[in-house]
Design a protein around this motif. Sequence first.
Motif, short mmCIF file in Angstrom:
data_model
loop_
_atom_site.label_atom_id
_atom_site.label_comp_id
_atom_site.label_asym_id
_atom_site.label_seq_id
_atom_site.Cartn_x
_atom_site.Cartn_y
_atom_site.Cartn_z
N ILE A 152 70.74 17.18 20.64
CA ILE A 152 70.80 16.23 19.10
C ILE A 152 72.21 15.76 19.14
CG2 ILE A 152 70.77 16.90 16.81
CD1 ILE A 152 68.59 19.03 17.36
N GLN A 160 72.14 12.69 13.57
CA GLN A 160 71.49 13.36 12.09
C GLN A 160 71.73 14.88 12.31
OE1 GLN A 160 67.33 13.09 12.57
NE2 GLN A 160 66.91 13.45 10.42
N LYS A 165 67.22 17.78 11.56
CA LYS A 165 66.32 17.34 12.62
C LYS A 165 65.29 18.55 12.99
CE LYS A 165 66.15 14.60 16.42
NZ LYS A 165 66.77 13.37 17.42
#
Length: 181
Positions: A152, A160, A165
């Motif tokens: 991520i 984000q 997320k």
Amino acid sequence: MKYLRGCLVIFIGFILIFTVIYFFYKSNVISSLETRSKKVELNWKNYVESIKSRNVKLKKRNIQNDSLIYFINISEKSKSDKFTVEFEFNEYEINQNLMIENSRNEFNDVLNKNIEIYNQSVREYNTYRGIFPNFIIAKKANSPKYFDYFDIIKYGIENQNPKIKRKKVEDWIKNGGDFPE
């Protein structure tokens, strides 16, 4: 009677050959799983060492951002022997605060490369473990189930929030629809 005895000998021969092949295959799978698992753990340790180096270098700077100092202190105190959501969120916060500071962090490229290498080794392990009949052998051998990806966060760019997320992905899994970006 000779025919029956011949069939029995051939049948027992096939069973013996199959058993020998199975045990060789099983030992090969277990050995390969251990090697791949150690590779994942080594790549994670390299990544964590890069984070520790980054933290030491950042602490030497005269940082005015209290949030950045707070998250660096958490990073130093955390037990990061494996991937956790808290660890990921902390790294997200450090990255965001470094971007607010407009501080060029020379570790961004190293950290991104370490994540890439770690994720590649996780992909290799998870794929190999998931193949039939490897997953049956792995389950009986008590190999690690699967490793989590660290995908991520990319250092040096806007990301984000990982908590948001993950929530979107969980909702997508539950409800379907378009994959969240």
